[in-house]
Enzyme design. Sequence first.
Site, PDB file in Angstrom:
ATOM      1  N   HIS A 160      -2.420   6.927   7.688  1.00 32.54           N
ATOM      2  CA  HIS A 160      -1.492   7.899   6.908  1.00 32.54           C
ATOM      3  C   HIS A 160      -2.281   9.028   6.355  1.00 32.54           C
ATOM      4  O   HIS A 160      -1.704  10.195   6.703  1.00 32.54           O
ATOM      5  CB  HIS A 160      -0.856   7.472   5.599  1.00 32.54           C
ATOM      6  CG  HIS A 160       0.458   6.534   5.746  1.00 32.54           C
ATOM      7  ND1 HIS A 160       1.487   7.113   6.347  1.00 32.54           N
ATOM      8  CD2 HIS A 160       0.675   5.190   5.560  1.00 32.54           C
ATOM      9  CE1 HIS A 160       2.483   6.181   6.468  1.00 32.54           C
ATOM     10  NE2 HIS A 160       2.094   4.918   5.982  1.00 32.54           N
ATOM     11  N   CYS A 211       6.402  -0.411   7.139  1.00 33.07           N
ATOM     12  CA  CYS A 211       5.939   0.996   6.287  1.00 33.07           C
ATOM     13  C   CYS A 211       7.103   1.411   5.299  1.00 33.07           C
ATOM     14  O   CYS A 211       8.011   1.439   5.738  1.00 33.07           O
ATOM     15  CB  CYS A 211       5.651   1.978   7.379  1.00 33.07           C
ATOM     16  SG  CYS A 211       4.825   3.604   6.606  1.00 33.07           S
ATOM     17  N   LEU A 212       6.600   1.910   4.197  1.00 31.32           N
ATOM     18  CA  LEU A 212       7.638   2.403   3.256  1.00 31.32           C
ATOM     19  C   LEU A 212       8.301   3.541   3.681  1.00 31.32           C
ATOM     20  O   LEU A 212       9.226   4.095   3.049  1.00 31.32           O
ATOM     21  CB  LEU A 212       6.789   2.610   1.669  1.00 31.32           C
ATOM     22  CG  LEU A 212       6.562   1.321   1.211  1.00 31.32           C
ATOM     23  CD1 LEU A 212       5.700   1.564  -0.198  1.00 31.32           C
ATOM     24  CD2 LEU A 212       7.425   0.267   1.092  1.00 31.32           C
ATOM     25  N   HIS A 258      -4.048   0.870   7.800  1.00 34.52           N
ATOM     26  CA  HIS A 258      -2.639   1.361   8.036  1.00 34.52           C
ATOM     27  C   HIS A 258      -2.801   2.615   6.962  1.00 34.52           C
ATOM     28  O   HIS A 258      -2.209   3.653   7.268  1.00 34.52           O
ATOM     29  CB  HIS A 258      -1.656   0.355   7.451  1.00 34.52           C
ATOM     30  CG  HIS A 258      -0.183   0.707   7.402  1.00 34.52           C
ATOM     31  ND1 HIS A 258       0.747   0.171   8.349  1.00 34.52           N
ATOM     32  CD2 HIS A 258       0.276   1.718   6.455  1.00 34.52           C
ATOM     33  CE1 HIS A 258       1.974   1.001   7.758  1.00 34.52           C
ATOM     34  NE2 HIS A 258       1.692   1.784   7.042  1.00 34.52           N
ATOM     35  N   GLU A 259      -3.191   2.384   5.536  1.00 37.37           N
ATOM     36  CA  GLU A 259      -2.967   3.442   4.725  1.00 37.37           C
ATOM     37  C   GLU A 259      -3.986   4.654   4.988  1.00 37.37           C
ATOM     38  O   GLU A 259      -3.601   5.852   4.871  1.00 37.37           O
ATOM     39  CB  GLU A 259      -3.487   2.976   3.245  1.00 37.37           C
ATOM     40  CG  GLU A 259      -2.611   1.886   2.780  1.00 37.37           C
ATOM     41  CD  GLU A 259      -1.095   2.138   2.869  1.00 37.37           C
ATOM     42  OE1 GLU A 259      -0.732   3.400   2.781  1.00 37.37           O
ATOM     43  OE2 GLU A 259      -0.174   1.409   3.252  1.00 37.37           O
ATOM     44  N   GLN A 305       2.749  10.181   1.588  1.00 39.79           N
ATOM     45  CA  GLN A 305       3.988   9.426   1.809  1.00 39.79           C
ATOM     46  C   GLN A 305       4.786   9.869   0.555  1.00 39.79           C
ATOM     47  O   GLN A 305       6.225   9.659   0.610  1.00 39.79           O
ATOM     48  CB  GLN A 305       3.774   8.087   1.762  1.00 39.79           C
ATOM     49  CG  GLN A 305       3.203   7.357   3.005  1.00 39.79           C
ATOM     50  CD  GLN A 305       3.176   5.766   2.768  1.00 39.79           C
ATOM     51  OE1 GLN A 305       2.238   5.356   2.328  1.00 39.79           O
ATOM     52  NE2 GLN A 305       4.214   5.202   3.172  1.00 39.79           N
ATOM     53  N   GLY A 309       0.770  -1.391  -0.035  1.00 40.74           N
ATOM     54  CA  GLY A 309      -0.054   0.030  -0.014  1.00 40.74           C
ATOM     55  C   GLY A 309       0.822   1.371   0.087  1.00 40.74           C
ATOM     56  O   GLY A 309       1.943   1.203   0.441  1.00 40.74           O
TER      57      GLY A 309
HETATM   58 ZN   LIG Z   1       2.907   2.925   5.843  1.00 35.51          ZN
END
Ligand SMILES: [Zn+2]
Length: 135
Positions: free
Chosen positions: A103, A57-58, A99-100, A13, A8
């Site tokens: 963000h 997480c990226l 999770h997204e 981000q 995701g």
């Molecule tokens: Zn993340």
Amino acid sequence: MYDAPGVGLAAPQVGVLSRLYVMDCNKDPEAEPEPIVMINPEITWRSEALNVYEEGCLSIPDQYAEVTRPAEVRVAWLGLDGKAHEREFDGLWATCAQHEIDHLDGKLFIDYLSAMKRQMITRKMVKLKRETARG
Ligand SMILES: [Zn+2]
């Protein structure tokens, strides 16, 4: 996102302040990528049953921790087709959606951890940033 690899990615981000994210939790390497783009996503229902996933997480490279969240969620969103969609997700899809959407609200998975664990990860990230700036 696919290169990372990740399942995701939320607009904030990558520096875009829009309420949108993309996810694709299909881990079958043979499958055609079918990313779902969700604009203005809203969680309209959460299951009482919980699920624990080791999340990463990226935006926080190489750090993973177990996070407990509702096992199933229903999400309403606007699709790229301009139509309203609503669907229930479970398993990794449910965790990824939550999770997204976090963000979009400026929340990270480390916010669910104990203060000690969060500090440990934050310190590592500060160190990593310093090293990156140097290199
Ligand atoms: Zn993340």
